[in-house]
Motif scaffolding. Structure first.
Motif, PDB file in Angstrom:
ATOM      1  N   ARG A 103       0.827  -1.214   0.000  1.00 47.22           N
ATOM      2  CA  ARG A 103       0.000   0.000   0.000  1.00 47.22           C
ATOM      3  C   ARG A 103       0.852   1.252   0.000  1.00 47.22           C
ATOM      4  O   ARG A 103       0.603   2.193  -0.755  1.00 47.22           O
ATOM      5  CB  ARG A 103      -0.906   0.007   1.235  1.00 47.22           C
ATOM      6  CG  ARG A 103      -2.033  -0.984   1.188  1.00 47.22           C
ATOM      7  CD  ARG A 103      -3.125  -0.538   0.242  1.00 47.22           C
ATOM      8  NE  ARG A 103      -3.792   0.668   0.741  1.00 47.22           N
ATOM      9  CZ  ARG A 103      -4.732   1.317   0.063  1.00 47.22           C
ATOM     10  NH1 ARG A 103      -5.075   0.892  -1.137  1.00 47.22           N
ATOM     11  NH2 ARG A 103      -5.296   2.388   0.561  1.00 47.22           N
ATOM     12  N   GLN A 147     -14.402   0.702   1.292  1.00 45.66           N
ATOM     13  CA  GLN A 147     -13.608   0.068   0.241  1.00 45.66           C
ATOM     14  C   GLN A 147     -13.842   0.750  -1.099  1.00 45.66           C
ATOM     15  O   GLN A 147     -12.899   0.990  -1.860  1.00 45.66           O
ATOM     16  CB  GLN A 147     -13.951  -1.421   0.142  1.00 45.66           C
ATOM     17  CG  GLN A 147     -13.124  -2.156  -0.916  1.00 45.66           C
ATOM     18  CD  GLN A 147     -13.432  -3.638  -0.963  1.00 45.66           C
ATOM     19  OE1 GLN A 147     -14.204  -4.127  -0.159  1.00 45.66           O
ATOM     20  NE2 GLN A 147     -12.822  -4.337  -1.908  1.00 45.66           N
ATOM     21  N   THR A 148     -15.086   1.082  -1.397  1.00 47.51           N
ATOM     22  CA  THR A 148     -15.397   1.764  -2.657  1.00 47.51           C
ATOM     23  C   THR A 148     -14.728   3.123  -2.719  1.00 47.51           C
ATOM     24  O   THR A 148     -14.153   3.509  -3.739  1.00 47.51           O
ATOM     25  CB  THR A 148     -16.916   1.927  -2.807  1.00 47.51           C
ATOM     26  OG1 THR A 148     -17.539   0.645  -2.737  1.00 47.51           O
ATOM     27  CG2 THR A 148     -17.254   2.582  -4.141  1.00 47.51           C
ATOM     28  N   GLN A 150     -12.012   4.144  -1.102  1.00 47.43           N
ATOM     29  CA  GLN A 150     -10.563   3.995  -1.242  1.00 47.43           C
ATOM     30  C   GLN A 150     -10.198   3.595  -2.665  1.00 47.43           C
ATOM     31  O   GLN A 150      -9.196   4.054  -3.219  1.00 47.43           O
ATOM     32  CB  GLN A 150     -10.041   2.963  -0.245  1.00 47.43           C
ATOM     33  CG  GLN A 150     -10.069   3.441   1.202  1.00 47.43           C
ATOM     34  CD  GLN A 150      -9.492   2.418   2.167  1.00 47.43           C
ATOM     35  OE1 GLN A 150      -9.065   1.348   1.764  1.00 47.43           O
ATOM     36  NE2 GLN A 150      -9.496   2.760   3.437  1.00 47.43           N
ATOM     37  N   GLU A 151     -11.031   2.745  -3.277  1.00 47.45           N
ATOM     38  CA  GLU A 151     -10.786   2.349  -4.666  1.00 47.45           C
ATOM     39  C   GLU A 151     -10.893   3.551  -5.590  1.00 47.45           C
ATOM     40  O   GLU A 151     -10.063   3.729  -6.499  1.00 47.45           O
ATOM     41  CB  GLU A 151     -11.796   1.277  -5.076  1.00 47.45           C
ATOM     42  CG  GLU A 151     -11.604   0.783  -6.506  1.00 47.45           C
ATOM     43  CD  GLU A 151     -12.647  -0.247  -6.898  1.00 47.45           C
ATOM     44  OE1 GLU A 151     -12.269  -1.264  -7.495  1.00 47.45           O
ATOM     45  OE2 GLU A 151     -13.838  -0.019  -6.599  1.00 47.45           O
ATOM     46  N   TYR A 154      -7.874   5.784  -5.178  1.00 49.01           N
ATOM     47  CA  TYR A 154      -6.713   5.192  -5.838  1.00 49.01           C
ATOM     48  C   TYR A 154      -6.790   5.388  -7.349  1.00 49.01           C
ATOM     49  O   TYR A 154      -5.806   5.740  -8.001  1.00 49.01           O
ATOM     50  CB  TYR A 154      -6.607   3.707  -5.508  1.00 49.01           C
ATOM     51  CG  TYR A 154      -5.605   2.982  -6.361  1.00 49.01           C
ATOM     52  CD1 TYR A 154      -4.242   3.256  -6.242  1.00 49.01           C
ATOM     53  CD2 TYR A 154      -6.010   2.049  -7.300  1.00 49.01           C
ATOM     54  CE1 TYR A 154      -3.316   2.605  -7.040  1.00 49.01           C
ATOM     55  CE2 TYR A 154      -5.092   1.396  -8.102  1.00 49.01           C
ATOM     56  CZ  TYR A 154      -3.744   1.678  -7.966  1.00 49.01           C
ATOM     57  OH  TYR A 154      -2.830   1.041  -8.757  1.00 49.01           O
ATOM     58  N   MET A 155      -7.979   5.171  -7.932  1.00 51.42           N
ATOM     59  CA  MET A 155      -8.130   5.348  -9.378  1.00 51.42           C
ATOM     60  C   MET A 155      -7.876   6.788  -9.787  1.00 51.42           C
ATOM     61  O   MET A 155      -7.216   7.062 -10.798  1.00 51.42           O
ATOM     62  CB  MET A 155      -9.541   4.930  -9.806  1.00 51.42           C
ATOM     63  CG  MET A 155      -9.803   3.442  -9.708  1.00 51.42           C
ATOM     64  SD  MET A 155     -11.498   3.033 -10.177  1.00 51.42           S
ATOM     65  CE  MET A 155     -11.521   3.580 -11.875  1.00 51.42           C
ATOM     66  N   ASP A 187     -17.309  -1.033 -15.052  1.00 48.71           N
ATOM     67  CA  ASP A 187     -17.264  -0.564 -13.666  1.00 48.71           C
ATOM     68  C   ASP A 187     -18.324   0.494 -13.457  1.00 48.71           C
ATOM     69  O   ASP A 187     -19.085   0.845 -14.372  1.00 48.71           O
ATOM     70  CB  ASP A 187     -15.878  -0.010 -13.351  1.00 48.71           C
ATOM     71  CG  ASP A 187     -15.442  -0.343 -11.924  1.00 48.71           C
ATOM     72  OD1 ASP A 187     -16.312  -0.379 -11.045  1.00 48.71           O
ATOM     73  OD2 ASP A 187     -14.244  -0.560 -11.721  1.00 48.71           O
TER      74      ASP A 187
END
Length: 624
Positions: A103, A147-148, A150-151, A154-155, A187
């Protein structure tokens, strides 16, 4: 609205935008610190992250005492204290350390989100850039959607890193960073990359991600400023990297006017707060170039001045346009000037014919010491001849880009556009042969160069903008032209006067507006020169015209030859380029005519006619 700042952890209190329900659940944090003393990590858990971070840094925690100061490099938020401490235990385990390593390897590689470093020769320019992530929650469960979120973060960071990698590549790669919109295949996310050009070497890049989750609309926005060292050097170190400050809405010019006796200001260049002022006068014995230190814009200080030898024991009578270039590899600074010997025939007056001489149009002045400038070269343009007022042979416009000087003249009997190589020896400009020039049969009033193209503002009634392909200086071709028409699309007999290039947009200012249908300002897509995307009449005095334009970060700074409206700022950022609205709120009246204008990192400099040759315009918190 929750503000999260990766890499720059000021740990400000969480705030919510009006219209959103505040999060009432107490949060517990699992966090990772990195010691600046021994470079080792520490993992812990707490209810109050701000207080705990301060205790670590103040040596109040026994397990980390003597290892400070610390940097917060990672944290997670949970609604359960048990979950937070279980997570702490996991991150301290073997698998947890491997997870953390992966990470942090990804997040710590995002260098530059907090600091933009441009190191050139002996100068280190550090631009503090805060990358802000705005997460809009529609009242969702933080635990469920973590989680969504953080995803998505990140994207968004990953896409911004792709743009950052391009900024470190070639100038062409940097220029390829443009606004895009895309839906992530298979997605839930829609991505929109918005790019605003600060200058030829700096861009503001914002990545917006939007998605629907359980019928709730959410979004993340990450913004940063990217710069290109290669583009900075190609500009001759003459390129702004800072966006306009908000207080420029209240532009102010509070210093005493700079008055140079008996001369008229004509041209201006600024290089790292040093001002180079070109003037014109009928007395050939007066100085032509004046230099000022504007590190304190409220009190600019005179450094030096110089009279330019035209040749045969005569002096140059005026510098009509100039550009300053920092040759950092040589430890030298030079001014390249387009000048005239004899009375400058301005297209707005009816001066006597035959006074301009067909020689010495390009001058080179060593300004390494601002207090002691001196002339190092005087160059005549080959193939240029004629007499005023039909074919005046004096220099009119000049530009520098990537080791080359581009010079334009009044309409002459011969080529009006010339290219010189000054990459290795600026004291000896080398004309690139007979093919290093082109005849356009018009006055060239302004030149801008970007990449392989040169953009000319001309006196043509149907080709106010001429775009040249200069990728091969020995084979210059016309790539396109733009006809600046009236509001009713009928022909206009105005001259193109000033240009600014931002991205793929050309911004044109013209002169001699004489009716309500005439336009002063045009926005043009260089990929479609057929019609203007937008235009504006600034309601100036008839015949005043625009004398200078600089577009940065969606704002157009405009100087005009109208004493009642010498300077203004216009918002040109709307997705509909026909919508052009005034942005500044404080009118400025110099009671003089600005002849040109330059912008450098939030400050505007205008060169004016007699009685106030120099004005410096700065941001102000209130109207003055």
């Amino acid at each position: 609205m929750i503000f999260i700042k990766p890499k720059t952890y000021n740990l400000k209190p969480i705030t919510c935008q009006e219209g959103f329900t505040p999060l009432e659940t107490t949060m517990f944090y699992t966090y990772v610190l990195r010691s600046k003393k021994d470079d080792k990590f520490y993992t812990g858990a707490t209810e109050d992250l701000r207080e705990r971070f301060d205790l670590h840094n103040n040596g109040k925690i026994l397990s980390t005492k003597g290892r400070g100061p610390f940097k917060l490099i990672y944290y997670e938020a949970r609604s359960s204290s048990k979950d937070a401490f279980v997570r702490e235990k996991y991150l301290k385990s073997g698998p947890g350390k491997r997870y953390l390593k992966n990470r942090l390897k990804r997040s710590l590689s995002l260098t530059g989100f907090s600091t933009l470093e441009v190191m050139i020769a002996m100068v280190i320019l550090i631009l503090a850039v805060t990358t802000v992530i705005l997460v809009l929650f529609g009242g969702q469960s933080v635990t469920t959607d973590a989680q969504t979120n953080q995803e998505a973060i990140y994207m968004a960071q990953k896409d911004l890193e792709v743009a950052r990698a391009k900024s470190r590549g070639t100038v062409a790669e940097f220029n390829s960073i443009v606004s895009t919109t895309a839906t992530v295949s298979g997605d839930i996310y829609t991505k929109q990359l918005l790019v605003s050009n600060i200058s030829d070497c700096a861009k503001r890049v914002t990545n917006n991600l939007n998605w629907m989750l359980e019928q709730r609309s959410q979004s993340i926005s990450i913004s940063s400023v990217l710069s290109s060292i290669k583009a900075f050097l190609a500009s001759g170190s003459n390129c702004s990297v800072l966006p306009p400050p908000p207080d420029l809405k209240n532009p102010s010019s509070s210093h005493d006017p700079i008055i140079i006796s008996t001369v008229s200001g004509q041209s201006i260049a600024v290089l790292n707060k040093i001002i180079y002022l070109g003037v014109h006068d009928s007395n050939e014995n007066l100085d032509d170039l004046f230099i000022y230190d504007a590190n304190d814009p409220s009190d600019p200080q005179a450094l030096g001045s110089v009279a330019i030898d035209w040749g045969a024991n005569k002096k140059l009578n005026g510098i009509i346009d100039l550009v300053a270039v920092d040759y950092q590899s040589l430890g030298k600074k030079y001014v390249f000037a387009a000048g005239v010997h004899g009375r400058f025939y301005d297209q707005d007056d009816s001066g006597p014919a035959g006074e301009e001489q067909a020689s010495g149009q390009l001058q080179v002045i060593d300004v390494t010491s601002g207090s002691f400038p001196f002339q190092v070269a005087s160059v005549s343009l080959p193939g240029v001849s004629g007499t005023c007022n039909a074919t005046c042979p004096g220099g009119r416009s000049i530009a520098y880009y990537d080791g080359k000087i581009y010079v334009g003249t009044h309409r002459v009997a011969g080529p009006e556009f010339h290219i010189f190589d000054v990459a290795t020896d600026p004291t000896n400009p080398i004309h690139l042969g007979n093919t290093g020039s082109i005849q356009v049969d018009h006055n060239i009033n302004d030149i801008k160069v970007k990449g392989a193209k040169a953009y000319l503002a001309t006196s043509s009634n149907t080709e106010e903008v001429i775009v040249l392909d200069v990728s091969v200086p020995g084979a210059i071709t016309i790539a396109g032209t733009f006809d600046a028409k009236k509001a009713d699309s009928t022909a206009s007999a105005k001259d193109g006067r000033s240009l600014s290039i931002s991205g793929s947009r050309i911004y044109l200012g013209v002169g001699r507006a004489v009716s309500a249908l005439e336009r002063d300002f045009y926005v043009v897509d260089e990929n479609n020169l057929t019609t203007a995307l937008g235009s504006k009449n600034f309601n100036m005095n008839q015949g005043a015209g625009i004398s200078g334009i600089h577009v940065t970060d969606g704002l157009a700074f405009v100087s005009t030859r109208a004493p009642n409206k010498p300077f203004s700022i216009w918002d040109v950022s709307n997705s509909d380029p026909s919508i052009i609205v005034q942005w500044d709120t404080c009118p400025i009246n110099f009671s003089v005519d600005p002849q040109n204008m330059v912008y450098e990192n939030g400050v505007i400099y205008t060169v004016n006619n007699q009685q106030s040759e120099l004005r410096i315009i700065v941001p102000s918190p209130v109207c003055i």
